[in-house]
Write a protein that holds these residues in place. Structure first.
Motif, PDB file in Angstrom:
ATOM      1  N   GLU A 115     -28.795 -23.081 -42.392  1.00 29.10           N
ATOM      2  CA  GLU A 115     -28.668 -24.060 -41.454  1.00 29.10           C
ATOM      3  C   GLU A 115     -27.678 -23.659 -40.144  1.00 29.10           C
ATOM      4  N   ARG A 116     -26.885 -22.632 -40.364  1.00 31.57           N
ATOM      5  CA  ARG A 116     -26.030 -22.291 -39.298  1.00 31.57           C
ATOM      6  C   ARG A 116     -26.821 -21.435 -38.354  1.00 31.57           C
ATOM      7  N   VAL A 117     -27.624 -20.278 -39.048  1.00 30.56           N
ATOM      8  CA  VAL A 117     -28.617 -19.582 -38.331  1.00 30.56           C
ATOM      9  C   VAL A 117     -29.833 -20.601 -37.511  1.00 30.56           C
ATOM     10  N   LEU A 118     -30.167 -21.609 -38.087  1.00 32.49           N
ATOM     11  CA  LEU A 118     -31.135 -22.510 -37.430  1.00 32.49           C
ATOM     12  C   LEU A 118     -30.266 -22.982 -36.193  1.00 32.49           C
ATOM     13  N   GLN A 119     -28.992 -23.202 -36.377  1.00 34.57           N
ATOM     14  CA  GLN A 119     -28.154 -23.990 -35.297  1.00 34.57           C
ATOM     15  C   GLN A 119     -28.224 -23.097 -34.370  1.00 34.57           C
ATOM     16  N   ARG A 120     -28.025 -21.835 -34.365  1.00 29.03           N
ATOM     17  CA  ARG A 120     -27.716 -20.783 -33.339  1.00 29.03           C
ATOM     18  C   ARG A 120     -28.953 -20.344 -32.769  1.00 29.03           C
TER      19      ARG A 120
END
Lengths: 196, 485
Positions: free
Chosen positions: A135-140
């Motif tokens: 999810e954090r990678v998607l966010q970035r």
């Protein structure tokens, strides 16, 4: 029940024709059919319920306004998806930073698989951590990369359909997917290394 | 830094994963992959990315107030325009539809609802969907009024059948939720074709039946490519059984040779689809268990006798009156009753495709094994194994000669098994890993009361004791019907 009203393809065509002519009840039926899928796509793009609600509203308001000008052979589902993608990309472009919320506020059955599919606490923790990283990678990711990956990997659309949704050529969609995967891979490794 | 040559292959890796390479490009890439560990690793990373994204938690449903807010905004936006009054009317109308459940409950209090038959007003996924369904998304079926929950559960059919027991089932008002309850949420099987049906006999709280059977068929998400030449399979891509210590002498399973993305209709192997109606594979025999339409060389090696053209009824207890077929001078109408009757007489297309019955229904000893994308049925009276693929085609093969020790079921990932026994032999011999996927149950299901069978001019009906009628047409296609046993 939100969304997913059972409309046959023929009923949908009739509703589209009626909605184009100004029949708001027909538009309401179409809304009910597509509310859920559009909301979920937008939620995946923006990562939280509040923004997802706002942008879903924006999407359907744009659709309502533009519907009378659409062609006779409108593919409503694809058209709504295209508007949703544009609404998200426009909004994300305007924002320097998105608010992303963890999904901890969900009801138990709405939470991640780690909450229910395993009795192994270590494995559950590992799954949760992996999901957090994803999810954090998607966010970035750049919003266009994010949109392409969500449409392809999570929702199962083809390059042709993604090209249609994003208003680009098929070869550009394939290229976008490749770059999105590369970028995701790079960020994922980076984040994994920093957390370990 | 990747070598210059590898960099030119990276975009192809991405397109390969999506099944969007030309034959020439795919061949070029596979040749490169066979000797390049870096690119292999990269492809595996892309596949892992796919799996990670698909295993993200499910998105919650939209808030209930969203629709009201949208209509309020539309009303504001259009306030100065001619649609204003209509919008307000629509808002009211829509508000009514949003509060359908409340209205429904209200109508109960005034006694109106009791007179209305129940119906299914929506489902997620919707009927006729072609989109892949996320494995962590519960299935929802919405009824128009409060139902007799016990009756609905008794009339609920889920294929693969094992999922009926594995998946938690709960209610939220008039919504039936499959895959989640208040305490847990269980993922669906990946890359699997599901059929969920509520039979017409499901009743509401006042005993009124649904009237028509509602069925939705869909396929779940997972990795798409089925790599045979790619040595980096993901767990949900069926691969030949790895040799076990006790199985070294077993013949090597047939390898896959072609990645088959589901989006590629031109692929040599028909991709599994959500609706089991497909291009005919080959004509079968006019009556009874059909011989293999396209004999496989791996099967002809087997010394097993060919299936007899017409089965002999066994004395197994019959759920409904049957009789031994006997030739008569003046043919009398042969009845089609029970579950078969409900399928046959309710659908004129089925009648036309099957033609007239040529035998009464009879019961045979049989076993069944359900896979991610199909089912195998073994008839012990004819020593025939039927292979029904979710792509919509079926074939039958003679039961292979038993081997010693018999193949054992082996867990390959949670809730999926390499098939054992006779089915495992056929699965390996016919290289069914790709079309059928893994078994969704850990052992063969013996139909203790037998399988009911009836032959027709152009096909056969078979009733599994787990609540499904299989219509096998002689043109090589089949359909599945959920029924009351």
């Amino acid at each position: 029940m939100s969304g997913s009203v059972a409309l046959s393809a023929a009923d949908e065509l009739r509703c589209v024709a009626r909605a184009k002519a100004g029949d708001d009840e027909a538009f309401a039926l179409l809304y009910q059919k597509y509310e859920r899928t559009i909301y979920q796509f937008i939620y995946r793009m923006v990562g939280n319920a509040e923004d997802a609600s706002d942008l879903t509203q924006e999407c359907f308001i744009r659709a309502y306004k533009a519907l009378p000008q659409t062609s006779e052979d409108l593919n409503l589902g694809a058209w709504l998806r295209r508007i949703a993608a544009n609404v998200c990309l426009d909004t994300l472009r305007r924002r320097s930073r998105l608010r992303w919320l963890r999904l901890d506020h969900l009801a138990p059955w709405q939470g991640g698989p780690s909450r229910s599919t395993t009795h192994d606490p270590e494995r559950a923790l590992l799954q949760t951590e992996t999901q957090d990283v994803v999810e954090r990678v998607l966010q970035r990711l750049q919003p266009r990369y994010r949109a392409a990956l969500i449409l392809r990997e999570y929702e199962g659309y083809s390059s042709d359909e993604i090209a249609d949704f994003l208003g680009i050529s098929r070869s550009a969609a394939k290229s976008l997917l490749f770059r999105a995967r590369e970028e995701f891979r790079r960020l994922y490794h980076e984040m994994e290394a920093s957390t370990s | 830094m990747a070598p210059r040559g590898c960099r030119s292959f990276r975009p192809l890796l991405s397109a390969y994963l999506d099944g969007e390479l030309s034959d020439e490009e795919r061949q070029r890439l596979l040749t490169h992959l066979a000797r390049c560990a870096d690119c292999h690793r990269r492809l595996r990373e892309y596949e892992e990315l796919r799996e990670r994204l698909r295993r993200l938690p499910a998105i919650p449903p939209p808030p209930r107030h969203l629709q009201r807010e949208i209509w309020e905004r539309l009303t504001d936006v259009e306030a100065s325009q001619r649609r204003h009054h209509r919008l307000r009317a629509t808002f009211l109308a829509t508000a009514l539809s949003v509060t359908l459940l409340l209205a429904t409950l209200l109508s109960v209090t005034v006694g109106l609802q009791r007179s209305q038959p129940p119906r299914i007003v929506a489902s997620s996924p919707a009927a006729g969907t072609t989109q892949l369904w996320p494995i962590y998304q519960p299935i929802e079926i919405v009824f128009s009024k409060p139902m007799n929950e016990q009756s609905v559960l008794m009339n609920l059919r889920i294929s693969p059948p094992g999922e009926r027991e594995r998946l938690p089932i709960s209610w939220s008002g008039t919504t039936l939720i499959i895959g989640a309850d208040s305490e847990r949420r269980v993922a669906l099987l990946p890359d699997t074709v599901y059929q969920v049906a509520v039979l017409s006999t499901a009743e509401d709280r006042w005993g009124r039946p649904l009237g028509t059977t509602y069925a939705v068929t869909f396929r779940t998400t997972s990795a798409i490519i089925h790599a045979g030449e790619t040595p980096v399979p993901t767990p949900s891509q069926p691969q030949p059984r790895p040799p076990a210590e006790s199985e070294e002498a077993r013949p090597a399973p047939a390898p896959h040779t072609t990645p088959t993305p589901i989006e590629q209709p031109a692929s040599p192997t028909p991709p599994a689809r959500s609706t089991p109606v497909h291009t005919p594979a080959a004509p079968a025999a006019p009556n009874g268990p059909a011989p293999l339409p396209q004999p496989s060389p791996t099967v002809t090696v087997s010394p097993t006798p060919q299936p007899t053209p017409l089965p002999t009824p066994t004395p197994t207890p019959v759920p409904e009156p049957t009789s031994t077929p006997e030739p008569v001078a003046t043919p009398e109408p042969i009845p089609v009753t029970g579950a078969f009757g409900r399928v046959y007489w309710s659908d004129q297309t089925i009648q036309q495709r099957l033609g007239n019955p040529t035998t009464p229904a009879f019961v045979v000893n049989a076993a069944e094994l359900v896979f991610q994308r199909g089912v195998m049925i073994e008839r012990f009276d004819t020593l025939t194994v039927y292979v029904l693929e979710a792509s919509g085609t079926w074939r039958s093969v003679p039961e292979p000669a038993p081997i010693d020790p018999p193949l054992e079921f082996r867990s390959i990932e949670p809730n999926l098994w390499l098939p054992g026994g006779t089915f495992g032999q056929v699965w390996e011999a016919l290289a069914l890993a790709e079309p059928l996927g893994y078994a969704t149950e850990a052992s063969i299901h013996m139909m203790t009361a037998g399988a009911r069978v009836q032959n027709f001019e152009r096909g056969t009906l078979m009733l599994s004791d787990r609540g499904f009628v299989y219509a096998l047409f002689d043109d090589g296609t089949w359909k599945q019907f959920p029924v009351t046993n």
